[in-house]
Design a protein around this motif. Structure first.
Motif, mmCIF file in Angstrom:
data_model
loop_
_atom_site.group_PDB
_atom_site.id
_atom_site.type_symbol
_atom_site.label_atom_id
_atom_site.label_comp_id
_atom_site.label_asym_id
_atom_site.label_seq_id
_atom_site.Cartn_x
_atom_site.Cartn_y
_atom_site.Cartn_z
ATOM 1 N N PHE A 1 61.972 18.579 -58.849
ATOM 2 C CA PHE A 1 61.120 19.776 -58.465
ATOM 3 C C PHE A 1 62.118 20.454 -57.301
ATOM 4 C CE2 PHE A 1 57.894 18.419 -60.952
ATOM 5 C CZ PHE A 1 57.118 19.475 -61.411
ATOM 6 N N PRO A 2 62.182 21.830 -57.319
ATOM 7 C CA PRO A 2 62.843 22.378 -56.195
ATOM 8 C C PRO A 2 61.917 22.319 -55.134
ATOM 9 C CG PRO A 2 61.881 23.975 -57.823
ATOM 10 C CD PRO A 2 61.750 22.840 -58.464
ATOM 11 N N ASP A 3 62.712 22.211 -53.653
ATOM 12 C CA ASP A 3 62.020 22.227 -52.529
ATOM 13 C C ASP A 3 60.991 23.336 -52.102
ATOM 14 O OD1 ASP A 3 62.965 19.629 -51.926
ATOM 15 O OD2 ASP A 3 64.505 20.268 -50.639
ATOM 16 N N VAL B 1 58.211 32.240 -55.919
ATOM 17 C CA VAL B 1 59.331 31.262 -55.970
ATOM 18 C C VAL B 1 60.178 31.411 -57.075
ATOM 19 C CG1 VAL B 1 57.973 29.426 -54.670
ATOM 20 C CG2 VAL B 1 58.011 29.403 -57.224
ATOM 21 N N LYS B 2 61.494 31.205 -56.785
ATOM 22 C CA LYS B 2 62.701 31.328 -57.808
ATOM 23 C C LYS B 2 62.340 30.676 -59.052
ATOM 24 C CE LYS B 2 67.640 31.393 -58.221
ATOM 25 N NZ LYS B 2 69.041 31.023 -57.792
ATOM 26 N N SER B 3 61.811 29.653 -59.285
ATOM 27 C CA SER B 3 61.772 28.819 -60.341
ATOM 28 C C SER B 3 60.632 29.413 -61.429
ATOM 29 C CB SER B 3 61.418 27.135 -59.947
ATOM 30 O OG SER B 3 60.311 27.322 -58.949
ATOM 31 N N LEU B 4 59.918 30.081 -60.881
ATOM 32 C CA LEU B 4 58.710 30.858 -61.589
ATOM 33 C C LEU B 4 58.960 32.226 -61.662
ATOM 34 C CD1 LEU B 4 57.567 28.034 -61.055
ATOM 35 C CD2 LEU B 4 55.373 29.259 -61.052
ATOM 36 N N LYS B 5 60.349 32.718 -61.564
ATOM 37 C CA LYS B 5 60.581 34.224 -61.875
ATOM 38 C C LYS B 5 60.381 34.572 -63.347
ATOM 39 C CE LYS B 5 64.384 37.476 -61.036
ATOM 40 N NZ LYS B 5 65.619 37.708 -60.463
ATOM 41 N N ASP B 6 59.878 35.692 -63.488
ATOM 42 C CA ASP B 6 59.667 36.152 -64.811
ATOM 43 C C ASP B 6 58.720 35.551 -65.852
ATOM 44 O OD1 ASP B 6 61.761 38.135 -64.310
ATOM 45 O OD2 ASP B 6 63.066 37.051 -65.059
ATOM 46 N N TRP B 7 57.999 34.684 -64.799
ATOM 47 C CA TRP B 7 57.037 33.969 -65.691
ATOM 48 C C TRP B 7 55.867 34.972 -66.141
ATOM 49 C CZ3 TRP B 7 55.185 28.316 -65.435
ATOM 50 C CH2 TRP B 7 56.485 27.437 -65.542
ATOM 51 N N GLY B 8 55.226 34.826 -67.358
ATOM 52 C CA GLY B 8 54.076 35.576 -67.532
ATOM 53 C C GLY B 8 52.517 35.095 -66.855
ATOM 54 N N GLU B 9 51.614 35.274 -67.759
ATOM 55 C CA GLU B 9 50.364 35.173 -67.349
ATOM 56 C C GLU B 9 50.034 33.645 -67.356
ATOM 57 O OE1 GLU B 9 47.269 36.043 -70.253
ATOM 58 O OE2 GLU B 9 48.685 36.579 -71.594
ATOM 59 N N ILE B 10 49.123 33.049 -66.604
ATOM 60 C CA ILE B 10 48.696 31.647 -66.500
ATOM 61 C C ILE B 10 47.295 31.899 -67.150
ATOM 62 C CG2 ILE B 10 48.247 29.689 -65.209
ATOM 63 C CD1 ILE B 10 51.124 30.372 -64.968
ATOM 64 N N THR B 11 47.374 30.998 -68.230
ATOM 65 C CA THR B 11 45.915 31.160 -68.960
ATOM 66 C C THR B 11 45.140 29.595 -68.550
ATOM 67 O OG1 THR B 11 46.737 32.375 -70.820
ATOM 68 C CG2 THR B 11 44.617 31.037 -71.198
ATOM 69 N N ARG C 1 56.473 15.429 -51.291
ATOM 70 C CA ARG C 1 57.784 15.960 -51.355
ATOM 71 C C ARG C 1 58.832 15.167 -51.767
ATOM 72 N NH1 ARG C 1 59.216 19.887 -53.409
ATOM 73 N NH2 ARG C 1 57.191 20.821 -52.379
ATOM 74 N N GLU C 2 58.625 13.726 -51.268
ATOM 75 C CA GLU C 2 59.762 12.949 -52.016
ATOM 76 C C GLU C 2 59.638 12.653 -53.451
ATOM 77 O OE1 GLU C 2 60.336 10.248 -47.970
ATOM 78 O OE2 GLU C 2 58.639 9.941 -49.128
ATOM 79 N N SER C 3 58.291 12.643 -53.866
ATOM 80 C CA SER C 3 57.994 12.440 -55.199
ATOM 81 C C SER C 3 58.428 13.515 -56.052
ATOM 82 C CB SER C 3 56.445 12.294 -55.339
ATOM 83 O OG SER C 3 56.200 11.057 -54.874
ATOM 84 N N ALA C 4 58.395 14.613 -55.564
ATOM 85 C CA ALA C 4 58.783 15.999 -56.020
ATOM 86 C C ALA C 4 60.417 15.715 -56.309
ATOM 87 C CB ALA C 4 58.371 17.026 -55.456
#
Length: 387
Positions: free
Chosen positions: A346-348, A46-56, A338-341
């Motif tokens: 938050f993006p759809d 998803v675009k909103s997490l583009k270029d994110w590194g590792e998830i620890t 989704r309504e809460s998001a």
């Protein structure tokens, strides 16, 4: 600019800061459901997490932050807020869930140019005032650590002496704090958070919190003298203000300069009614109606034509708490995920992992994306000027 995100939750703060120009090398969170949400969205690219590194996924207390010295411009996160929540037990500094010491350790070891931390409004309670000051002074002087067997009040006194001594050769941050209402920054929800922003003392820069861009008065003007109702094609019989706002609206003499607070109706516009049209609702992620909503004392839902009440994490009685829509006809229903998001901006295309109650917990604990972005953009601009 590179960053490290602590206590990431479902990613609201991190996504907003990413939109502001920060790319996290590491995102740290102990809760596996939140990590599943983040990992699933990373896998979906998803675009909103583009270029994110590792998830620890794990305990932040065992993370080595010294390896990030000189590599990151920002440390950010929301240290677990249960010790300070108005709905909690108010244990504060005696609560083992207080993770501010780890946030301070991350700053001390990584030495970023800036940090952004957030917490709940409860941290500003009068009973926590001394501890609030203790946290702030530790963030200003992260190398002045507590000695063995030194209690926090003694450490606070030593920090105060250091702070007023005038001699600051060690690592030092200029720290400002403010209680912000997310609705004042375009979030369709009345959600107050305490924000700590620190900028390293050796940087030649000045900074202040961004000015509010939206106001309730602008909304009242739009609903009484503007085109709010026509814009949303609301029948005349369904128009009108809550009685508690009538006098305030009548006393407005000129149109406010800010934009209108965004309402629940603004937020969920374009989403099909998941209760009446479930087949159309399936076209949107996490948009399924949860049955069983009911009002009870203190939990009456959010009116459609006001900014939503604060979304809760589901520990206040009925799962989902007051995360309900209050319809003009007086009935209530739960908000869909989704309504809460949408209410949390938050993006759809962002998918939440888990059951309805679990995803509502993630959303109830999240920082609104748009609020994080507004603060992050202001900090990023100052860091670029100081480069």
């Amino acid at each position: 600019m590179k960053s490290v995100e602590l206590f990431a939750g479902a990613g609201g703060l991190g996504i907003g800061l990413h939109q502001a120009g920060f790319s996290p090398l590491n995102v740290i969170e102990w809760d596996r459901y939140c990590c599943d949400t983040l990992r699933e969205n990373l896998a979906r690219r998803v675009k909103s997490l583009k270029d994110w590194g590792e998830i620890t996924e794990g305990d932040v207390r065992i993370v080595d932050f010294k390896r990030y010295e000189g590599k990151v411009q920002l440390i950010s996160g929301g240290p677990p807020c249960q010790p300070f929540s108005l709905g909690g037990k108010h244990q504060a500094y005696d609560d083992t869930r207080d993770m501010f010491p780890q946030a301070i350790r991350a700053v001390r070891d990584a030495k970023p140019k800036a940090f952004i931390f957030e917490n709940v409004k409860g941290l500003t309670r009068a009973t926590f005032r001394n501890y609030f000051e203790y946290v702030r002074l530790q963030l200003e002087h992260p190398t002045v650590t507590a000695k063995d067997q030194e209690d926090w009040m003694s450490h606070l006194a030593r920090l105060e002496r250091h702070h007023t001594s005038g001699a600051r050769p060690d690592l030092h941050y200029r720290v400002v704090t403010r209680l912000l209402n997310a609705a004042d920054y375009g979030v369709p929800q009345r959600r107050e958070r305490v924000i700590f922003v620190g900028i390293r003392d050796d940087l030649n820069t000045e900074w202040s919190f961004p000015k509010p861009t939206h106001s309730i008065d602008a909304l009242l003007w739009d609903q009484t003298r503007g085109d709010y109702w026509d814009r949303h094609r609301v029948a005349k019989r369904d128009r009108g203000l809550n009685s508690r706002f009538l006098v305030r609206a009548r006393n407005l003499e000129e149109k406010p300069s800010e934009e209108s607070w965004r309402t629940v109706r603004d937020a969920i516009e374009g989403l099909p009614d998941a209760e009446k049209n479930p087949s159309a609702a399936k076209q949107f992620l996490n948009h399924r109606q949860q049955p069983g909503a009911r009002s009870y004392p203190g939990h009456t839902g959010s009116p459609l034509d006001e900014a939503a009440k604060t979304l809760k994490a589901g520990v206040h009685g009925v799962p989902g708490g007051e995360n309900m829509l209050f319809r003009p006809d007086g009935t209530v229903r739960y908000f869909t995920v989704r309504e809460s998001a949408r209410l949390q901006t938050f993006p759809d295309d962002f998918l939440f992992h888990g059951s309805w109650s679990e995803t509502m917990r993630q959303l109830g604990n999240a920082v609104p994306v748009m609020l994080a972005r507004k603060v992050g953009e202001s900090v990023a601009e100052q860091l670029r000027r100081a480069a």
